[in-house]
Design a protein around this motif. Structure first.
Motif, PDB file in Angstrom:
ATOM      1  N   VAL A 160       0.815  -1.216   0.000  1.00 42.54           N
ATOM      2  CA  VAL A 160       0.000   0.000   0.000  1.00 42.54           C
ATOM      3  C   VAL A 160       0.847   1.264   0.000  1.00 42.54           C
ATOM      4  O   VAL A 160       0.388   2.325   0.395  1.00 42.54           O
ATOM      5  CB  VAL A 160      -0.953   0.032   1.209  1.00 42.54           C
ATOM      6  N   SER A 161       2.083   1.123  -0.402  1.00 42.76           N
ATOM      7  CA  SER A 161       2.954   2.284  -0.286  1.00 42.76           C
ATOM      8  C   SER A 161       2.425   3.456  -1.110  1.00 42.76           C
ATOM      9  O   SER A 161       1.889   3.271  -2.203  1.00 42.76           O
ATOM     10  CB  SER A 161       4.361   1.905  -0.763  1.00 42.76           C
ATOM     11  N   GLU A 162       2.493   4.605  -0.500  1.00 46.18           N
ATOM     12  CA  GLU A 162       2.079   5.853  -1.153  1.00 46.18           C
ATOM     13  C   GLU A 162       0.569   5.981  -1.265  1.00 46.18           C
ATOM     14  O   GLU A 162       0.053   6.917  -1.851  1.00 46.18           O
ATOM     15  CB  GLU A 162       2.682   5.975  -2.571  1.00 46.18           C
ATOM     16  N   LYS A 163      -0.175   4.988  -0.790  1.00 43.31           N
ATOM     17  CA  LYS A 163      -1.621   5.066  -0.993  1.00 43.31           C
ATOM     18  C   LYS A 163      -2.337   5.642   0.213  1.00 43.31           C
ATOM     19  O   LYS A 163      -3.369   6.280   0.091  1.00 43.31           O
ATOM     20  CB  LYS A 163      -2.186   3.679  -1.293  1.00 43.31           C
ATOM     21  N   LEU A 164      -1.815   5.363   1.389  1.00 38.14           N
ATOM     22  CA  LEU A 164      -2.493   5.834   2.589  1.00 38.14           C
ATOM     23  C   LEU A 164      -1.831   7.098   3.091  1.00 38.14           C
ATOM     24  O   LEU A 164      -0.639   7.302   2.913  1.00 38.14           O
ATOM     25  CB  LEU A 164      -2.409   4.766   3.682  1.00 38.14           C
ATOM     26  N   PRO A 165      -2.591   7.971   3.746  1.00 38.61           N
ATOM     27  CA  PRO A 165      -1.981   9.131   4.397  1.00 38.61           C
ATOM     28  C   PRO A 165      -1.170   8.666   5.601  1.00 38.61           C
ATOM     29  O   PRO A 165      -1.197   7.497   5.974  1.00 38.61           O
ATOM     30  CB  PRO A 165      -3.188   9.952   4.822  1.00 38.61           C
ATOM     31  N   LYS A 166      -0.491   9.613   6.204  1.00 34.19           N
ATOM     32  CA  LYS A 166       0.339   9.249   7.347  1.00 34.19           C
ATOM     33  C   LYS A 166      -0.512   8.740   8.500  1.00 34.19           C
ATOM     34  O   LYS A 166      -1.401   9.430   8.987  1.00 34.19           O
ATOM     35  CB  LYS A 166       1.144  10.468   7.813  1.00 34.19           C
ATOM     36  N   LEU A 167      -0.239   7.503   8.907  1.00 32.03           N
ATOM     37  CA  LEU A 167      -1.114   6.887   9.894  1.00 32.03           C
ATOM     38  C   LEU A 167      -1.036   7.560  11.253  1.00 32.03           C
ATOM     39  O   LEU A 167      -2.029   7.681  11.958  1.00 32.03           O
ATOM     40  CB  LEU A 167      -0.774   5.405  10.039  1.00 32.03           C
ATOM     41  N   ASP A 168       0.129   8.037  11.614  1.00 31.30           N
ATOM     42  CA  ASP A 168       0.232   8.567  12.980  1.00 31.30           C
ATOM     43  C   ASP A 168      -0.398   9.940  13.146  1.00 31.30           C
ATOM     44  O   ASP A 168      -0.506  10.450  14.248  1.00 31.30           O
ATOM     45  CB  ASP A 168       1.689   8.558  13.464  1.00 31.30           C
TER      46      ASP A 168
END
Lengths: 689, 845
Positions: B27-35
């Protein structure tokens, strides 16, 4: 050959296990109770106590957190628990009481959680009433789907007392819907009804509903058609509504069970008896009927000490009382004989004790002793009970009314019978008996002469009170119309004349009357007419029209005598018991059927192609291998005599059992009672008359 | 060939247990920063919902930062499914329901349930919650528990806007350090249970009581119940992970998280991996703690988010989406290094066979006795593999084994093949449901279908449901609703004509599709409702015609104001409750006159409804019933209603009025002269009874008795004259009067009066009645004189009834009736009488 026969009889015994229904009802109740956490107070509709008593026992309720139980009555309710569960049938009266309780609690600042369990389903009417009283938000309403309750191995009942009144007095058809739902449950439990046969307008309505429900069920329960193994257990459903045969309940039932119902009253299979009857010692039996019952020699004292019972309600059940199974369907005239025989047998058994010499023999006897004692107790009960009934059957009024009934059925000197009814009334005989006879006279005689009827009505109102006028109006109004003048007045709506009952025609075509002369007595024993000492109930004759066509025209049992086993199951009338023929609807009796008012229906439910091609073969095969069950549903209730007669029919055939399903057990008295004004204010809802 | 399955395995517990980390998606580059986000993950391989965490500082000016609160939903494969903005107060908590809907609760106690299309339903927790404010909540699959600012707990069951229920007061003064909820269906009591970490202990709260578990190890930063609700993972502030059973009776494991090498910062999450291991996550590290305190470490680049699954744990990082799970038993037995289980040998045999090695035969021989279990295990293991190549290999091995079996039921094999096809299809990254075999059967295939339909993947859902032989109804219904939404006709310009055509067309399209696909039993009403909601009544009506279930048709018809049709359909259905529903609804909405007219005009067709209305009104609204009868000129019913009121009334005056009214109603109907006359008599009688009561100073109650009873009461009270008067006034027939008088005089033992009465004129009821009645009441002696007045042939028997055997004998003698006498002699009770009778007999000769 013999082994084949044996297996057949064995399989004949495999009838549907109705106790499952009880377990279901119990489980659903327990689930409903458990859905409320913690201790709870149960407030119970008293009309449900009887039916619930057949399903569960108080200990079980306590086990599931019921702390205290109250009747659902007006007046304040004090509860120590937070949870209050109401359990009732949906009625406005109860909804109001509940609303009052809640409002009182709110006013007093007591906080309770209310759950309302409605039998058998939720009702918008009730929620509306609660809403109008503005307490709906306080109550969680849940359904408690109490449906058929087994009251005997072969009888299941909705135990809904008001069914007849609701249908034919109020025009409230809820019970039809509930019945359809309950029958649907039966289908899910035991397999589909391949065919529904019915007679009567409401029966037709029920049939339509049942098919509709089934279609929906079939679509809802997609591929998991659960009943594969059980399929084919039921070969058809016969629905009869009470209006089809109003004569039978009007007559005095003459079987043992029926007579107890007539004279003592059986409610939800329970009969109220004097405590002395249920707990020995008994006065030595002396009367004619029970007389020779050589009262058992064993010393009754230890027994008496053991079986001290103070409660007076007795559950008439064959499971605990094997003797009752033997007696219940006998014509009362034969009960004495039967009791006598049992007493002798018991005596013999006790005597073996004296002969037992070795320790082993003694032990064998001691092993039997428990059974003997139960039987002993049962014998005592039934001897006492028949002794109690006997004087009641000796009264003038009882015998007179019997005589009038028999004469009316034979249409013998009708005017004299009417006079006799008038005499009974003059002597102050109770209203139920008089009304039953009057209605009987009207149905069998195609109405009572207008002038005479008016006089009788007037006398009746004078004797019993003017408040019975609505009752009379109702009896003469459609859809019931069982007390009519002859000729019908000009203003009568056309419906009424179409409801006229062709009794004299039926008497011949359905062979209703069998002579009660001593010579013919044997014949009576060999026909369902034994239940009324010579009169065959029309309802059961109609069932025979479907399920035992031979029995309508002649006595099947007579053919039994030249018993000669042939190897062909279809060799009708030759084998010891006739092989039941497959269900082919009303075929052969269409002419008779047309004359009886009410719609006749006959629908094969599985795809017609399938049933026509497969059923002849499969039913033949099945006939040899497996007994089928025919469910007979009485919409509006049935009498104990009808059950007895149906059991008799079931015994005549091989390969077919009957399961009686009904909305409730009725008798002529309970019927009239339900229609009376105090319990049912303002009855004739029908238009026009 | 892809990597061997064991490459993802890691051993724990001295190599007895293996856990595997399966990469599901990259999922690289697909999700925003999780933290930077608050995240809620949906169980059963469902999507993730993200909302920017407002407590975290972010760099302004970056691309996707909106000023408004925004919720983003991503599939596990990182595909954005839905983004919507929230404008309804501060969000307290959001979480997923069992149906894969997102429930969002704000601080005012308002919550919305969103489906994946962005449609939502809004509910409220009630006024308490609104006033006090919600400070925290826990959302589980079938409900939620909210904590109000006064630290009381509110429970909501289900997601249909059920009424919130206050749970027992936890009795704490400050917010708990951590808390969790065990859903109702996982508890023995079947009610929700809340676990609160307060001070050093844990409080368990349900709707009845709060129990202090008396634990001194707290406070805890994490409280996490296992997926089956049986065990609990607790993390103390000191970093000790402690696992106990939920009844706190059994301590299962303990583990020091501070000793973990490479752990930095605070523990992020404590999540269960299946029911037997726990995943503790730090910023870029995840440690799996096994049941005996053994650990496995997984390194991630960057922050992670873990979602507990019933058979493992899903870990989402910025790079990958992984599933960590215990290696299933069947897989383990085949692929475990050095395994000699039958399944392993079978697999080996097949591999040899495919390499044309003779070793296959040897292996097959050795495995022969256990072949069927080996086959079963291969089939099962195939289901547990993610890689289609290995699935195929395992199934091939199973197929190979089956060839050696004499009897084998192929259904397992076929089912597995089909299931795998379905699983592989939905795992495809564009669909993004990485469902495992276990999860599929935990949630049921139909659940999967509904998940697909909510994503508007109708074609796939339809194919799968036909493939699995499920009914296509659900899919079709959803499809039709979507279709209606999409095909919204343009509001203006096309004109009425065109719009109607549009309705026709859409309806036909839908119906045709249903029939073609065998979904004949589909619930048209719901689709019609949809059409009605989007403002297409024409289409709704047309669709509703295809509905067979009245219970579904009627409510919509009512909302569409098709009153008569609704009532007719309700009556046709035979469901009385439905009829009531319509009636009560209409009664509320319509003018009374219109309401009555509707029912009356219905004629025979609506007769059952009319009857039901009467039943209802008789109990609840008599005024209305009176109007109803009156408006329809139903005199008889009106009269009966009046009479009914008479029986209910308590004071004489109103009884009289009611009876009078009834009389009037009857007299208005020319065919009811008899009834009118009777009512007139009744009225007269009641009036006279009042007179009688006055005469007796109210001591004797007369009012409401019948005529015969009145006469009896008169006689009993020595008012013989009055009785005669009533007899005359009301023309009581002689016969009846004589019986009453006989009974009454006997009852008061007025035998002289009786004698006089008997002699007053010739008895119309004969004298036998006298004898019988007297004997029945034990007055044998008094009965004797009357015997002489009876017909002579009956006398002997009557004497016997009186106990006068001698007189009976004499009677026989007088009549010279020898046979009768013999009969008597046979029946006589004692020797004394016997002798007397014998004497008479001899004297007769």
């Amino acid at each position: 050959m013999s082994s084949d026969d044996q297996t057949n009889t064995q399989q004949d015994d495999s009838s549907l296990d109705v106790s499952i229904l009880k377990d279901i009802a119990k489980k659903v109740l327990v689930d409903a109770l458990n859905s409320v956490n913690g201790a709870k107070t149960l407030v119970l509709d008293s009309s449900l106590a009887g039916p619930l008593g057949l399903v569960t026992e108080v200990a079980l309720l306590k086990h599931h957190g019921v702390d205290k139980m109250f009747w659902l009555e007006s007046g304040p309710l004090t509860s120590t628990t937070t949870n209050i569960i109401y359990l009732c049938r949906p009625s406005i009266k109860y909804a109001r009481i509940i609303a009052d309780h809640i409002k009182k609690h709110l006013k007093d600042g007591k906080k309770h959680l209310y759950t309302l369990l409605l039998v058998p389903r939720k009702s918008i009417m009730v929620s509306r009433v609660l809403e109008e009283e503005s307490v709906l938000g306080e109550v969680t309403i849940l359904p408690y789907n109490l449906q058929f309750i087994p009251i005997a191995d072969d009888v299941i009942s909705l135990e809904c007392d008001g069914a007849f009144k609701q249908l034919w007095a109020d025009g409230d058809e809820s019970i039809i819907y509930d019945s359809a739902q309950a029958l649907d449950t039966i289908q899910r439990t035991y397999g589909q009804f391949p065919r529904i046969i019915g007679k009567g307008d409401y029966a037709a309505g029920l049939q339509r509903l049942a098919t509709l429900l089934q279609r929906q069920a079939a679509s809802a329960a997609a591929p998991d058609a659960g009943g594969v193994s059980t399929q084919g257990n039921i070969d058809s459903l016969i629905v009869l509504d009470r209006r089809v045969d109003m004569i039978t309940p009007l007559l005095t039932q003459l079987t043992y069970e029926g007579l107890i119902d007539e004279l003592v009253g059986i409610k939800n299979s329970h009969v109220e008896l004097p405590a002395s009857l249920l707990s020995p010692p008994n006065p030595p039996a002396a009367s004619n009927v029970a007389g020779p019952s050589t009262s058992p020699p064993a010393n009754p004292t230890p027994l008496a000490g053991l079986k001290k019972e103070t409660k007076k309600k007795h559950h008439l059940a064959t499971s605990t009382d094997p003797l009752y199974a033997e007696l219940r369907d006998l014509n009362f005239g034969n009960v004495g004989k039967s009791l006598n025989r049992v007493a002798r047998r018991l005596d013999e058994n006790y005597k073996t004790n004296l002969q037992s010499k070795t320790v082993a023999q003694l032990r064998e006897f001691v092993g039997k002793i428990g059974g003997l004692q139960t039987e002993h107790q049962a014998l005592r009960l039934h001897t006492g009970l028949s002794e109690m009934l006997l004087p009641l059957t000796r009264t003038d009024a009882f015998n007179r009314s019997l005589e009038i009934q028999q004469n009316l059925l034979a249409s013998y000197d009708v005017p004299a019978q009417i006079t006799a009814i008038e005499d009974l009334m003059a002597q102050g005989t109770d209203l139920n008996t008089v009304l039953r006879l009057l209605c009987l006279a009207s149905i069998t005689g195609n109405g009572i002469k207008a002038k005479v009827l008016e006089n009788i009505k007037r006398d009746l109102l004078q004797t019993y009170g003017y408040n019975y006028l609505p009752l009379l109006l109702f009896l003469s109004a459609p859809p019931l119309a069982i007390l009519l003048p002859n000729p019908l007045p000009s203003f009568t709506p056309a419906v009424v004349s179409s409801l006229k009952y062709p009794f004299s025609g039926l008497r011949k075509s359905l062979r209703l009357l069998i002579d009660d002369t001593p010579e013919a007595l044997d014949e009576v024993e060999n026909d369902i007419s034994f239940v009324y000492s010579g009169y065959a109930p029309i309802s059961i004759r109609l069932v025979q029209c479907v399920a035992q066509k031979g029995g309508v025209l002649s006595n099947p049992a007579e053919k039994e005598k030249p018993a000669n086993q042939t190897n062909d199951g279809q060799g009708k009338g030759l084998s010891g018991k006739v092989q039941a023929h497959p269900i082919v609807g009303w075929k052969g009796f269409e002419d008779v059927l047309v004359t009886i008012p009410g719609e006749a229906v006959d629908i094969a439910l599985r795809g017609s192609g399938e049933s026509s091609t497969i059923s002849p073969i499969s039913s033949l095969l099945r006939g040899r291998e497996q007994a089928t069950t025919t469910v007979v549903f009485f919409l509006g209730g049935c009498t104990y005599t009808e059950i007895a007669a149906l059991r008799w029919v079931g015994r005549q055939n091989r390969g077919r059992k009957f399961l009686v399903a009904t909305t409730g057990i009725i008798s002529g008295n309970s019927l009239m009672e339900s229609l009376k004004p105090p319990t049912s204010p303002a009855t004739p809802a029908a238009a026009g008359l | 060939m892809t990597d061997h399955p064991t490459t993802t395995w890691q051993a724990m517990q001295d190599g007895n247990v293996f856990y595997r980390r399966q990469q599901l998606y990259s999922v690289s580059e697909k999700l925003p920063k999780l933290d930077d986000h608050v995240i809620a993950g949906c169980r059963y391989s469902g999507p993730l919902a993200l909302m920017r965490d407002s407590s975290k500082i972010i760099v302004l000016g970056k691309s996707n930062v909106a000023s408004k609160t925004q919720i983003q939903i991503f599939s596990p494969a990182g595909r954005p499914l839905l983004t919507f903005s929230w404008d309804n107060g501060k969000i307290i908590r959001f979480g997923w329901t069992h149906d894969e809907q997102l429930a969002i609760l704000n601080e005012d106690g308002v919550y919305r349930v969103y489906d994946l299309q962005g449609d939502y339903q809004q509910f409220s927790l009630g006024s308490d919650a609104a006033e006090l404010g919600v400070i925290d909540a826990r959302i589980h699959e079938s409900g939620m528990v909210a904590m109000l600012s006064n630290l009381s707990l509110l429970e909501v069951k289900g997601w249909e806007g059920g009424q919130p229920l206050t749970l027992a007061s936890p009795g704490i003064s400050e917010p708990p350090h951590a808390w969790a909820v065990i859903p109702p269906d996982l508890n023995i009591s079947r009610h929700v249970e809340v676990l609160l970490s307060a001070e050093s202990t844990i409080l368990t709260v349900d709707n009845l009581e709060t129990i202090d578990q008396r634990i001194s190890r707290g406070p805890f930063t994490h409280v996490s119940p296992s997926p089956n609700g049986k065990s609990l993972a607790l993390l103390t502030f000191e970093g000790t992970l402690w696992v106990v059973s939920t009844d706190f009776q059994r301590s299962m494991a303990e583990f020091e998280t501070r000793n973990v090498v490479g752990a930095e910062g605070l523990v992020q999450q404590v999540e269960w991996c299946g029911n037997d291991a726990i995943l503790v996550t730090w910023d870029s590290l995840a440690v799996l703690v096994g049941p005996f305190g053994d650990t496995l470490q997984y390194l991630y680049s960057g922050p992670t988010f873990a979602v507990t699954e019933p058979d493992g744990v899903r870990v989402i990082s910025t790079e990958v989406c992984d599933l960590i799970q215990k290696v299933p038993a069947s897989t383990l037995s085949i692929f475990r290094p050095g395994s000699t289980s039958p399944a392993a040998i079978l697999f080996d045999a097949w591999q040899s066979f495919s390499l044309k090695s003779p070793k296959a035969d040897e292996s097959m021989r050795s495995v022969r006795p256990d072949l069927s279990t080996a086959v079963d295990e291969c089939i099962d293991a195939a289901g547990r593999e993610f890689d289609p190549a290995w699935q195929r290999q395992l199934l091939n091995a199973a197929k190979f084994g089956r060839g050696f079996l004499d009897f084998d039921n192929p259904s397992d094999f076929i089912n597995m093949g089909q299931t795998l096809k379905v699983l592989n299809a939905v795992r495809f990254y564009e669909i993004g449901i990485p469902l495992t075999y276990a999860q599929l059967f935990y949630t049921s295939p139909s659940h999967l279908i509904s998940r697909l339909t909510t994503r508007n993947l109708h074609l796939l859902a339809l194919r799968i449901s036909t493939f699995l032989k499920l009914k296509p109804d659900v899919v079709l219904k959803h499809w039709a609703s979507a279709k209606i939404l999409r095909s919204r006709p343009s509001a203006s310009g096309t004109g009425d004509e065109a719009e109607l055509g549009g309705d026709e067309e859409v309806c036909k399209l839908i119906v045709d599709k249903f029939q073609q696909l065998g979904g004949a039993d589909v619930n048209y009403a719901e689709i019609a409702k949809r059409a009605w909601e989007v403002g297409r009544p024409g289409l709704a009506t047309k669709l509703l015609d295809h509905e067979s279930r009245a219970s579904d048709q009627v409510p919509l018809l009512l909302t569409m104001k098709e009153d008569r049709l609704a009532l007719e359909k309700a009556v046709d259905s035979g469901d009385t409750d439905l009829v009531y529903h319509v009636l009560l609804h209409l009664h509320k909405r319509l003018q009374l006159g219109d309401f009555f007219r509707l029912i009356e005009d219905g004629g025979a067709k609506l007769a059952p409804a009319s009857k039901l209305l009467q039943v209802y009104a008789r109990e609840q609204n008599r005024e209305m019933l009176r109007d109803f009868y009156y408006s329809d000129d139903r005199r008889v019913e009106s009269a009966v209603l009046s009479l009914d009121e008479a029986t209910r009334a308590s004071d004489p005056a109103s009884v009289l009025t009611s009876v009078k009214a009834a009389q009037k109603f009857f007299s208005e109907d020319k065919d009811r002269t008899f009834e009118a006359k009777m009512m007139d008599e009744s009225h007269r009688l009641l009036t006279y009874q009042q007179v009688l009561e006055k005469e007796t100073d109210g001591k004797v109650p007369f009012f409401g008795l019948s005529i015969i009873e009145t006469i009896r009461t008169c006689l009993l009270n020595g008012m013989g004259k009055r009785a005669d008067k009533i007899k005359g006034d009301f023309k009581v027939p002689d016969k009846r009067f004589w019986y009453v008088k006989l009974h009454a005089l006997t009852a008061i033992r007025d035998f002289e009066g009786l004698d006089a009465f008997a002699k007053s004129k010739r008895s119309p009821i004969g004298y036998e009645a006298f004898v019988r009645h007297l004997v029945e009441n034990g007055h044998n002696k008094e009965a004797i004189p009357y015997v002489a007045k009876c017909d002579s042939p009956r006398r002997a028997d009557l004497y016997v009834e009186c106990g006068e055997w001698r007189l009976a004998g004499k009677e026989c003698k007088d009549r010279n009736d020898k046979t009768k006498l013999d009969e008597l002699r046979k029946k006589c009770p004692n020797t004394l009488i016997q002798r007397e009778l014998d004497q008479i007999a001899t004297s007769m000769k």
